[in-house]
Design a protein around this motif. Structure first.
Motif, PDB file in Angstrom:
ATOM      1  N   LYS A 247       3.624  -8.419  -5.583  1.00  0.00           N
ATOM      2  CA  LYS A 247       2.239  -8.247  -5.136  1.00  0.00           C
ATOM      3  C   LYS A 247       2.142  -7.181  -4.050  1.00  0.00           C
ATOM      4  CE  LYS A 247       0.823 -12.923  -6.317  1.00  0.00           C
ATOM      5  NZ  LYS A 247       0.704 -14.297  -5.828  1.00  0.00           N
ATOM      6  N   ARG A 248       3.122  -7.161  -3.136  1.00  0.00           N
ATOM      7  CA  ARG A 248       3.120  -6.150  -2.073  1.00  0.00           C
ATOM      8  C   ARG A 248       3.261  -4.745  -2.655  1.00  0.00           C
ATOM      9  NH1 ARG A 248       7.253  -9.238   0.893  1.00  0.00           N
ATOM     10  NH2 ARG A 248       6.099 -10.959   1.756  1.00  0.00           N
ATOM     11  N   VAL A 249       4.227  -4.590  -3.585  1.00  0.00           N
ATOM     12  CA  VAL A 249       4.440  -3.269  -4.209  1.00  0.00           C
ATOM     13  C   VAL A 249       3.169  -2.814  -4.918  1.00  0.00           C
ATOM     14  CG1 VAL A 249       5.722  -2.013  -6.002  1.00  0.00           C
ATOM     15  CG2 VAL A 249       6.945  -3.527  -4.438  1.00  0.00           C
ATOM     16  N   GLU A 250       2.535  -3.705  -5.643  1.00  0.00           N
ATOM     17  CA  GLU A 250       1.314  -3.354  -6.381  1.00  0.00           C
ATOM     18  C   GLU A 250       0.181  -2.983  -5.432  1.00  0.00           C
ATOM     19  OE1 GLU A 250       0.789  -6.782  -8.888  1.00  0.00           O
ATOM     20  OE2 GLU A 250       2.242  -6.055 -10.379  1.00  0.00           O
ATOM     21  N   ARG A 251       0.071  -3.695  -4.307  1.00  0.00           N
ATOM     22  CA  ARG A 251      -0.973  -3.380  -3.321  1.00  0.00           C
ATOM     23  C   ARG A 251      -0.742  -1.991  -2.730  1.00  0.00           C
ATOM     24  NH1 ARG A 251      -1.187  -8.739   0.319  1.00  0.00           N
ATOM     25  NH2 ARG A 251      -2.377  -7.470   1.778  1.00  0.00           N
ATOM     26  N   ILE A 252       0.517  -1.665  -2.448  1.00  0.00           N
ATOM     27  CA  ILE A 252       0.838  -0.355  -1.871  1.00  0.00           C
ATOM     28  C   ILE A 252       0.572   0.758  -2.887  1.00  0.00           C
ATOM     29  CG2 ILE A 252       2.683   1.082  -0.911  1.00  0.00           C
ATOM     30  CD1 ILE A 252       3.922  -1.610   0.149  1.00  0.00           C
ATOM     31  N   HIS A 253       0.996   0.531  -4.157  1.00  0.00           N
ATOM     32  CA  HIS A 253       0.715   1.519  -5.212  1.00  0.00           C
ATOM     33  C   HIS A 253      -0.789   1.721  -5.352  1.00  0.00           C
ATOM     34  CE1 HIS A 253       4.788   1.157  -7.500  1.00  0.00           C
ATOM     35  NE2 HIS A 253       4.819   2.078  -6.562  1.00  0.00           N
ATOM     36  N   GLY A 254      -1.530   0.633  -5.254  1.00  0.00           N
ATOM     37  CA  GLY A 254      -2.991   0.688  -5.383  1.00  0.00           C
ATOM     38  C   GLY A 254      -3.644   1.547  -4.318  1.00  0.00           C
ATOM     39  N   LYS A 255      -2.970   1.732  -3.204  1.00  0.00           N
ATOM     40  CA  LYS A 255      -3.493   2.578  -2.126  1.00  0.00           C
ATOM     41  C   LYS A 255      -3.097   4.042  -2.317  1.00  0.00           C
ATOM     42  CE  LYS A 255      -3.458  -1.081   1.344  1.00  0.00           C
ATOM     43  NZ  LYS A 255      -4.814  -0.932   1.882  1.00  0.00           N
ATOM     44  N   GLY A 256      -2.368   4.336  -3.413  1.00  0.00           N
ATOM     45  CA  GLY A 256      -2.010   5.723  -3.715  1.00  0.00           C
ATOM     46  C   GLY A 256      -0.628   6.154  -3.265  1.00  0.00           C
ATOM     47  N   TYR A 257       0.184   5.226  -2.762  1.00  0.00           N
ATOM     48  CA  TYR A 257       1.544   5.573  -2.335  1.00  0.00           C
ATOM     49  C   TYR A 257       2.516   5.322  -3.487  1.00  0.00           C
ATOM     50  CZ  TYR A 257      -0.595   5.661   2.264  1.00  0.00           C
ATOM     51  OH  TYR A 257      -1.398   5.944   3.331  1.00  0.00           O
ATOM     52  N   GLU A 258       2.655   6.328  -4.354  1.00  0.00           N
ATOM     53  CA  GLU A 258       3.473   6.153  -5.552  1.00  0.00           C
ATOM     54  C   GLU A 258       4.958   6.111  -5.246  1.00  0.00           C
ATOM     55  OE1 GLU A 258       2.538   7.965  -9.356  1.00  0.00           O
ATOM     56  OE2 GLU A 258       0.836   8.935  -8.392  1.00  0.00           O
ATOM     57  N   ALA A 259       5.388   6.771  -4.171  1.00  0.00           N
ATOM     58  CA  ALA A 259       6.818   6.799  -3.826  1.00  0.00           C
ATOM     59  C   ALA A 259       7.173   5.513  -3.082  1.00  0.00           C
ATOM     60  CB  ALA A 259       7.146   8.026  -2.997  1.00  0.00           C
ATOM     61  N   THR A 260       6.896   4.388  -3.732  1.00  0.00           N
ATOM     62  CA  THR A 260       7.143   3.048  -3.176  1.00  0.00           C
ATOM     63  C   THR A 260       7.880   2.222  -4.207  1.00  0.00           C
ATOM     64  OG1 THR A 260       5.130   3.146  -1.839  1.00  0.00           O
ATOM     65  CG2 THR A 260       6.037   0.964  -2.265  1.00  0.00           C
ATOM     66  N   ARG A 261       8.960   1.582  -3.783  1.00  0.00           N
ATOM     67  CA  ARG A 261       9.751   0.726  -4.674  1.00  0.00           C
ATOM     68  C   ARG A 261      10.381  -0.368  -3.829  1.00  0.00           C
ATOM     69  NH1 ARG A 261       8.205   2.127  -9.292  1.00  0.00           N
ATOM     70  NH2 ARG A 261       8.125  -0.104  -9.342  1.00  0.00           N
ATOM     71  N   MET A 262      10.985  -1.299  -4.518  1.00  0.00           N
ATOM     72  CA  MET A 262      11.812  -2.300  -3.849  1.00  0.00           C
ATOM     73  C   MET A 262      13.201  -1.688  -3.678  1.00  0.00           C
ATOM     74  SD  MET A 262      12.944  -6.077  -5.199  1.00  0.00           S
ATOM     75  CE  MET A 262      14.322  -5.436  -6.178  1.00  0.00           C
TER      76      MET A 262
END
Length: 197
Positions: free
Chosen positions: A143-158
């Protein structure tokens, strides 16, 4: 430890290097890597003084790469770690078959984008197969990763086997701004800013 950011592996590598130095042991880098790989898959990486490398085999074959400029990272840590063996045991029995040619092409592509000017583009190609079982074990991480991606930060992963999440950014200013946002968004989590060296 247990955060998926190489804490245990880094400690093991530091211990090996310290023993070599303190006792002036005639051990080559190759010997250290061989010994380190018996302790853990990520130990070999920390035996090299490099900010960026490609790991092959079980993490024991390290090819250092050059990094064109400093990259910044915002990490969102969880209070409770995830057991790496448990994550690996929960991997689907059959992962989609991927050719070595495709893997090599992806590595070259991502390595070419790892620079401050292009790190946003790199986000579209970052993958972590361990997210599949880790998200199943800890749905809040997904859920955290999806929320961050939703804000436009594509360079986000676990990271690694989780549960830490990272976002890669081009500057200290951008990282501090995002960290401030994350601290509001995830008040129950520790948020830190760090950089490549």
């Amino acid at each position: 430890m247990g955060a998926g950011i190489g804490g245990g592996s880094g400690n093991a590598a530091a211990f090996l290097m310290a023993m070599k130095k303190i006792y002036n042991l005639p051990i080559t880098q190759k010997d250290l890597v061989k010994l380190g790989s018996r302790l853990g898959a990520d130990v070999a990486f920390f035996l090299y003084n490099t900010p960026l490398a490609v790991g092959r085999g079980v993490g024991d074959k390290i090819k250092p790469l050059s990094l064109r400029g400093k990259l910044w990272f915002v990490l969102v840590l969880s209070d409770e770690g995830l057991s790496t063996p448990q994550v690996y045991k929960s991997l689907p029995r059959k992962l989609p078959a991927v050719s070595l040619t495709k893997i090599n092409a992806a590595i070259r592509l991502i390595a070419g984008l790892l620079s401050p000017k292009k790190c946003g583009e790199a986000g579209r190609f970052l993958e972590n197969d361990l997210e599949i079982p880790a998200f199943r074990l800890r749905p809040e991480v997904q859920k955290r990763v999806e929320r961050i991606h939703g804000k436009g930060y594509e360079a986000t992963r676990m990271t690694g086997s989780g549960p830490t999440i990272f976002s890669m950014l081009p500057s200290a200013k951008a990282a501090q701004k995002l960290a401030k946002e994350f601290r509001r968004e995830f008040p129950e989590n520790k948020v830190i800013v760090c950089s490549s060296f």
